[in-house]
Design a protein around this motif. Structure first.
Motif, mmCIF file in Angstrom:
data_model
loop_
_atom_site.group_PDB
_atom_site.id
_atom_site.type_symbol
_atom_site.label_atom_id
_atom_site.label_comp_id
_atom_site.label_asym_id
_atom_site.label_seq_id
_atom_site.Cartn_x
_atom_site.Cartn_y
_atom_site.Cartn_z
ATOM 1 N N PRO A 47 0.800 -1.231 0.000
ATOM 2 C CA PRO A 47 0.000 0.000 0.000
ATOM 3 C C PRO A 47 0.831 1.279 0.000
ATOM 4 O O PRO A 47 0.277 2.372 -0.102
ATOM 5 C CB PRO A 47 -0.807 -0.112 1.295
ATOM 6 C CG PRO A 47 0.079 -0.909 2.205
ATOM 7 C CD PRO A 47 0.788 -1.896 1.323
ATOM 8 N N ASP A 75 3.994 3.624 -1.590
ATOM 9 C CA ASP A 75 4.926 3.876 -2.685
ATOM 10 C C ASP A 75 6.320 4.009 -2.078
ATOM 11 O O ASP A 75 6.600 4.983 -1.373
ATOM 12 C CB ASP A 75 4.534 5.161 -3.418
ATOM 13 C CG ASP A 75 5.425 5.457 -4.620
ATOM 14 O OD1 ASP A 75 6.587 4.984 -4.636
ATOM 15 O OD2 ASP A 75 4.986 6.174 -5.532
ATOM 16 N N ILE A 133 2.858 8.561 -0.398
ATOM 17 C CA ILE A 133 1.757 8.153 -1.272
ATOM 18 C C ILE A 133 1.297 6.770 -0.834
ATOM 19 O O ILE A 133 2.084 5.821 -0.808
ATOM 20 C CB ILE A 133 2.180 8.129 -2.752
ATOM 21 C CG1 ILE A 133 2.668 9.524 -3.180
ATOM 22 C CG2 ILE A 133 1.026 7.675 -3.632
ATOM 23 C CD1 ILE A 133 3.161 9.581 -4.617
ATOM 24 N N VAL A 134 0.021 6.666 -0.472
ATOM 25 C CA VAL A 134 -0.515 5.405 0.039
ATOM 26 C C VAL A 134 -1.788 5.037 -0.716
ATOM 27 O O VAL A 134 -2.508 5.903 -1.222
ATOM 28 C CB VAL A 134 -0.812 5.499 1.551
ATOM 29 C CG1 VAL A 134 0.468 5.724 2.334
ATOM 30 C CG2 VAL A 134 -1.802 6.612 1.845
ATOM 31 N N ASN A 135 -2.043 3.749 -0.775
ATOM 32 C CA ASN A 135 -3.232 3.238 -1.449
ATOM 33 C C ASN A 135 -3.856 2.134 -0.604
ATOM 34 O O ASN A 135 -3.288 1.055 -0.450
ATOM 35 C CB ASN A 135 -2.871 2.693 -2.835
ATOM 36 C CG ASN A 135 -4.089 2.170 -3.584
ATOM 37 O OD1 ASN A 135 -5.179 2.710 -3.463
ATOM 38 N ND2 ASN A 135 -3.896 1.105 -4.334
ATOM 39 N N ASP A 136 -5.007 2.417 -0.030
ATOM 40 C CA ASP A 136 -5.751 1.452 0.774
ATOM 41 C C ASP A 136 -4.899 0.901 1.924
ATOM 42 O O ASP A 136 -4.822 -0.305 2.128
ATOM 43 C CB ASP A 136 -6.254 0.306 -0.112
ATOM 44 C CG ASP A 136 -7.351 -0.509 0.568
ATOM 45 O OD1 ASP A 136 -8.139 0.074 1.334
ATOM 46 O OD2 ASP A 136 -7.406 -1.737 0.338
ATOM 47 N N ILE A 137 -4.291 1.787 2.677
ATOM 48 C CA ILE A 137 -3.471 1.383 3.808
ATOM 49 C C ILE A 137 -4.276 1.496 5.093
ATOM 50 O O ILE A 137 -5.151 2.362 5.234
ATOM 51 C CB ILE A 137 -2.200 2.268 3.888
ATOM 52 C CG1 ILE A 137 -1.187 1.686 4.869
ATOM 53 C CG2 ILE A 137 -2.555 3.706 4.282
ATOM 54 C CD1 ILE A 137 0.146 2.414 4.868
ATOM 55 N N PHE A 187 -0.451 3.540 8.435
ATOM 56 C CA PHE A 187 -0.150 4.875 7.920
ATOM 57 C C PHE A 187 0.509 5.727 8.994
ATOM 58 O O PHE A 187 1.503 6.419 8.739
ATOM 59 C CB PHE A 187 -1.425 5.552 7.423
ATOM 60 C CG PHE A 187 -1.221 6.984 7.021
ATOM 61 C CD1 PHE A 187 -0.768 7.310 5.755
ATOM 62 C CD2 PHE A 187 -1.469 8.024 7.912
ATOM 63 C CE1 PHE A 187 -0.558 8.629 5.374
ATOM 64 C CE2 PHE A 187 -1.271 9.340 7.552
ATOM 65 C CZ PHE A 187 -0.811 9.645 6.272
ATOM 66 N N ARG A 236 -9.358 2.388 6.377
ATOM 67 C CA ARG A 236 -8.466 2.413 5.212
ATOM 68 C C ARG A 236 -8.313 3.822 4.670
ATOM 69 O O ARG A 236 -9.248 4.632 4.677
ATOM 70 C CB ARG A 236 -9.024 1.498 4.126
ATOM 71 C CG ARG A 236 -9.096 0.032 4.538
ATOM 72 C CD ARG A 236 -7.720 -0.601 4.477
ATOM 73 N NE ARG A 236 -7.711 -1.961 5.004
ATOM 74 C CZ ARG A 236 -6.729 -2.828 4.807
ATOM 75 N NH1 ARG A 236 -5.676 -2.466 4.091
ATOM 76 N NH2 ARG A 236 -6.778 -4.035 5.330
ATOM 77 N N SER A 257 -6.309 6.317 1.543
ATOM 78 C CA SER A 257 -5.550 6.492 0.298
ATOM 79 C C SER A 257 -5.325 7.982 0.091
ATOM 80 O O SER A 257 -6.168 8.808 0.454
ATOM 81 C CB SER A 257 -6.307 5.914 -0.902
ATOM 82 O OG SER A 257 -6.506 4.525 -0.770
ATOM 83 N N GLY A 258 -4.174 8.331 -0.500
ATOM 84 C CA GLY A 258 -3.941 9.741 -0.766
ATOM 85 C C GLY A 258 -2.478 10.067 -0.953
ATOM 86 O O GLY A 258 -1.603 9.207 -0.878
#
Length: 308
Positions: free
Chosen positions: A226, A228, A238-242, A247, A269, A271-272
């Motif tokens: 999740p 980058d 940069i995170v995706n569905d963490i 986080f 969860r 993302s952003g």
């Protein structure tokens, strides 16, 4: 505030860490500024710092003992900080823990050739068209033509390079890669080129897009997570569905103090794209994205709770 006031262990430990950082980076103006901010923020911070100077100052020729040994001594000395009593207590520490008390040094990472403080990133020219960038709280040493990652995380980009991590050696050819030390294993992500990993139990070639966990007895391919792994070099997280708790663990690497959350919101969860150089804005954005509230007792203690 009374000189006998019982200070929280967390405050004492933080003061010790500040002292060790300054011993390793005495000329770092930004580090001094951050320390002064911390001391002014809470009277207990200033009291802990003054007490620490009284104990540590007695042995200017020797490094400050580590936190595990110093905290009990400071606690015993809180009621009476006279030179005689402090020396006596430190002598008791020597009797109980051996002569290592006065010879114990700061963590090896703070004595490395190149070190970054919390929230700091630093770029180094390796020569022959290669460069290395240290992430927050990282340390590297130079051993001839080889760089040694002692702690934290680095991005290496260039023609030919060699970086040793805890469990192996990585040789890059026209490669761009991130190498990070984690608990129990080293982690490498390759964005471009080829990287040869050599360990006592074998070798592995990685290409662009590959990622590997290197442990003491095995290597394990990693899938896409999740996070980058390269974004920090651009000042981004940069995170995706963490998970929120994961986080916060990652975001906490870039700021001083404690950052955590209630178990009730740990699995939410997120993302952003977040800017590492704006930690306060990063936290505020969480409350816009999730049904949570930010509780700040001080700028050094932040907890995320359910929205009520």
């Amino acid at each position: 505030m009374s000189a006998a006031e019982n200070l929280p262990e967390g405050v004492i430990r933080t003061a010790i860490e500040w002292q060790m950082r300054l011993r390793a980076n005495a000329n770092n103006a930004e580090l001094h500024r951050q320390l002064n901010d911390w001391r002014r923020h809470d009277p207990r911070h200033e009291l802990a710092w003054q007490r620490l100077q009284q104990v540590g100052g007695l042995f200017k020729a020797s490094p400050l003992p580590d936190a595990a040994r110093t905290i009990p001594l400071l606690r015993q000395a809180e009621a009476d900080l006279s030179r005689r009593r402090t020396l006596k207590l430190l002598g008791l520490g020597l009797a109980a823990g051996g002569a290592t008390l006065l010879t114990t040094t700061a963590p090896a990472t703070w004595r490395s050739d190149f070190v970054t403080a919390t929230g700091e990133r630093r770029r180094l020219d390796l020569g022959v068209g290669s460069e290395l960038t240290l992430n927050t709280g990282s340390a590297v040493d130079v051993r001839g033509h080889e760089w040694v990652l002692r702690a934290g995380e680095v991005l290496i980009d260039g023609a030919d390079w060699r970086v040793r991590c805890r469990f192996g050696e990585c040789e890059g050819r026209q490669a761009r890669a991130v190498l990070r030390e984690r608990d129990g294993y080293s982690e490498i992500h390759v964005a471009r080129g080829e990287v040869l990993i050599s360990t006592p139990f074998g070798q592995r070639h990685l290409q662009a897009g590959d990622a590997m966990a290197i442990a003491a007895t095995r290597m394990t391919a990693l899938g896409r997570g999740p996070l980058d792994p390269f974004a920090w070099a651009r000042g981004l997280l940069i995170v995706n569905d963490i998970r929120l708790v994961d986080f916060l663990a990652e975001a906490g690497r870039y700021r001083q103090g404690w950052l955590g959350c209630d178990s009730a919101v740990a699995d939410l969860r997120l993302s952003g794209v977040f800017h590492l150089d704006e930690p306060a804005l990063m936290l505020r954005n969480i409350s816009h994205l999730l049904p949570v509230q930010i509780v700040e007792r001080t700028r050094w203690w932040v907890r995320i709770r359910p929205l009520v």
